[in-house]
Scaffold this motif. Sequence first.
Motif, PDB file in Angstrom:
ATOM      1  N   THR A 259       0.965  -1.138  -0.201  1.00 34.82           N
ATOM      2  CA  THR A 259       0.021   0.095   0.028  1.00 34.82           C
ATOM      3  C   THR A 259       0.805   1.405  -0.047  1.00 34.82           C
ATOM      4  O   THR A 259       2.007   1.300   0.400  1.00 34.82           O
ATOM      5  CB  THR A 259      -0.797  -0.071   1.249  1.00 34.82           C
ATOM      6  OG1 THR A 259       0.094   0.047   2.358  1.00 34.82           O
ATOM      7  CG2 THR A 259      -1.756  -1.155   1.269  1.00 34.82           C
ATOM      8  N   VAL A 260       0.274   2.368  -0.328  1.00 30.16           N
ATOM      9  CA  VAL A 260       0.932   3.762  -0.322  1.00 30.16           C
ATOM     10  C   VAL A 260       1.592   4.042   1.243  1.00 30.16           C
ATOM     11  O   VAL A 260       2.595   4.684   1.222  1.00 30.16           O
ATOM     12  CB  VAL A 260      -0.164   4.877  -0.669  1.00 30.16           C
ATOM     13  CG1 VAL A 260       0.571   6.107  -0.593  1.00 30.16           C
ATOM     14  CG2 VAL A 260      -0.553   4.819  -2.090  1.00 30.16           C
ATOM     15  N   SER A 261       0.974   3.556   2.169  1.00 31.09           N
ATOM     16  CA  SER A 261       1.300   3.964   3.389  1.00 31.09           C
ATOM     17  C   SER A 261       2.442   2.831   3.894  1.00 31.09           C
ATOM     18  O   SER A 261       3.012   3.063   4.926  1.00 31.09           O
ATOM     19  CB  SER A 261       0.539   3.637   4.610  1.00 31.09           C
ATOM     20  OG  SER A 261      -0.450   2.389   4.603  1.00 31.09           O
TER      21      SER A 261
ATOM     22  N   PRO B 248       2.548   7.293  -6.050  1.00 32.67           N
ATOM     23  CA  PRO B 248       2.853   6.767  -7.534  1.00 32.67           C
ATOM     24  C   PRO B 248       1.492   6.197  -7.906  1.00 32.67           C
ATOM     25  O   PRO B 248       0.458   6.251  -7.331  1.00 32.67           O
ATOM     26  CB  PRO B 248       3.682   5.526  -7.360  1.00 32.67           C
ATOM     27  CG  PRO B 248       3.884   5.208  -5.981  1.00 32.67           C
ATOM     28  CD  PRO B 248       3.372   6.422  -5.182  1.00 32.67           C
ATOM     29  N   LYS B 249       1.025   5.681  -9.148  1.00 30.75           N
ATOM     30  CA  LYS B 249       0.323   5.086  -9.767  1.00 30.75           C
ATOM     31  C   LYS B 249      -0.505   4.002  -8.653  1.00 30.75           C
ATOM     32  O   LYS B 249       0.255   2.951  -8.218  1.00 30.75           O
ATOM     33  CB  LYS B 249       0.475   4.356 -11.092  1.00 30.75           C
ATOM     34  CG  LYS B 249      -0.771   4.082 -12.022  1.00 30.75           C
ATOM     35  CD  LYS B 249      -0.462   3.748 -13.104  1.00 30.75           C
ATOM     36  CE  LYS B 249      -1.391   3.278 -14.143  1.00 30.75           C
ATOM     37  NZ  LYS B 249      -1.263   2.872 -15.508  1.00 30.75           N
ATOM     38  N   ARG B 250      -1.878   4.138  -8.527  1.00 29.78           N
ATOM     39  CA  ARG B 250      -2.251   3.207  -7.661  1.00 29.78           C
ATOM     40  C   ARG B 250      -3.575   2.627  -7.694  1.00 29.78           C
ATOM     41  O   ARG B 250      -4.337   3.202  -8.591  1.00 29.78           O
ATOM     42  CB  ARG B 250      -2.230   3.825  -6.191  1.00 29.78           C
ATOM     43  CG  ARG B 250      -3.001   5.123  -6.038  1.00 29.78           C
ATOM     44  CD  ARG B 250      -2.561   6.114  -4.630  1.00 29.78           C
ATOM     45  NE  ARG B 250      -2.981   7.068  -4.929  1.00 29.78           N
ATOM     46  CZ  ARG B 250      -2.880   8.120  -5.237  1.00 29.78           C
ATOM     47  NH1 ARG B 250      -1.462   8.224  -6.107  1.00 29.78           N
ATOM     48  NH2 ARG B 250      -3.270   9.450  -5.462  1.00 29.78           N
TER      49      ARG B 250
ATOM     50  N   ASN C 132     -11.565  -3.507   4.308  1.00 27.53           N
ATOM     51  CA  ASN C 132     -11.426  -2.246   4.424  1.00 27.53           C
ATOM     52  C   ASN C 132     -10.800  -2.008   2.781  1.00 27.53           C
ATOM     53  O   ASN C 132      -9.830  -2.730   2.353  1.00 27.53           O
ATOM     54  CB  ASN C 132     -10.498  -1.356   5.360  1.00 27.53           C
ATOM     55  CG  ASN C 132     -10.832  -1.227   6.448  1.00 27.53           C
ATOM     56  OD1 ASN C 132     -12.065  -1.411   6.926  1.00 27.53           O
ATOM     57  ND2 ASN C 132     -10.245  -1.433   7.552  1.00 27.53           N
ATOM     58  N   TYR C 133     -10.899  -0.876   2.283  1.00 23.46           N
ATOM     59  CA  TYR C 133     -10.156  -0.541   0.888  1.00 23.46           C
ATOM     60  C   TYR C 133      -8.903  -0.074   1.093  1.00 23.46           C
ATOM     61  O   TYR C 133      -8.433   0.581   2.191  1.00 23.46           O
ATOM     62  CB  TYR C 133     -11.057   0.623   0.300  1.00 23.46           C
ATOM     63  CG  TYR C 133     -12.318   0.255  -0.497  1.00 23.46           C
ATOM     64  CD1 TYR C 133     -12.184  -0.633  -1.449  1.00 23.46           C
ATOM     65  CD2 TYR C 133     -13.472   0.333   0.295  1.00 23.46           C
ATOM     66  CE1 TYR C 133     -13.362  -0.848  -2.306  1.00 23.46           C
ATOM     67  CE2 TYR C 133     -14.697   0.080  -0.321  1.00 23.46           C
ATOM     68  CZ  TYR C 133     -14.660  -0.631  -1.604  1.00 23.46           C
ATOM     69  OH  TYR C 133     -15.750  -0.981  -2.274  1.00 23.46           O
ATOM     70  N   LEU C 134      -7.733  -0.527   0.426  1.00 18.40           N
ATOM     71  CA  LEU C 134      -6.435  -0.084   0.512  1.00 18.40           C
ATOM     72  C   LEU C 134      -6.140   0.532  -1.096  1.00 18.40           C
ATOM     73  O   LEU C 134      -6.626   0.083  -1.832  1.00 18.40           O
ATOM     74  CB  LEU C 134      -5.560  -1.370   0.727  1.00 18.40           C
ATOM     75  CG  LEU C 134      -6.049  -2.329   2.077  1.00 18.40           C
ATOM     76  CD1 LEU C 134      -5.300  -3.480   1.728  1.00 18.40           C
ATOM     77  CD2 LEU C 134      -5.765  -1.617   3.299  1.00 18.40           C
ATOM     78  N   ALA C 135      -5.063   1.409  -0.898  1.00 17.56           N
ATOM     79  CA  ALA C 135      -4.586   1.787  -2.145  1.00 17.56           C
ATOM     80  C   ALA C 135      -3.201   0.975  -2.584  1.00 17.56           C
ATOM     81  O   ALA C 135      -2.248   1.547  -1.742  1.00 17.56           O
ATOM     82  CB  ALA C 135      -4.413   3.261  -2.014  1.00 17.56           C
ATOM     83  N   ALA C 136      -3.578   0.089  -3.390  1.00 17.27           N
ATOM     84  CA  ALA C 136      -2.343  -0.562  -3.652  1.00 17.27           C
ATOM     85  C   ALA C 136      -1.351   0.021  -4.798  1.00 17.27           C
ATOM     86  O   ALA C 136      -1.872   0.658  -5.946  1.00 17.27           O
ATOM     87  CB  ALA C 136      -2.555  -1.991  -4.182  1.00 17.27           C
TER      88      ALA C 136
END
Length: 90
Positions: free
Chosen positions: A41-43, A66-68, A78-82
């Motif tokens: 993930t972004v985090s 970056p592109k996610r 939960n939704y995640l930003a991969a």
Amino acid sequence: MEHSIPQKRDAYEMLNNALAEGWDTVDTLPLRGDGDFLALTVSGLIRRAYNRNTVRKSRRADAYGPKRSSVVAVSSGNYLAAIAWKWPED
């Protein structure tokens, strides 16, 4: 006693390191029904996740990261930003 200022996580650096270790970009993210995978993930977290979409949708790179692409965590829902993914080794 002086404390050092903690450095902010750099999502672009995390992505470059992950790609060097064999992770794949979100352009090849598995679609709905392909099973669950490990998502970076972004985090900076690595979570087991799956894709709810039947088409690949991604958000372009910007100052935030970056592109996610949005994926769903298996454990919590939960939704995640991969930003990168790979198949689990188990």
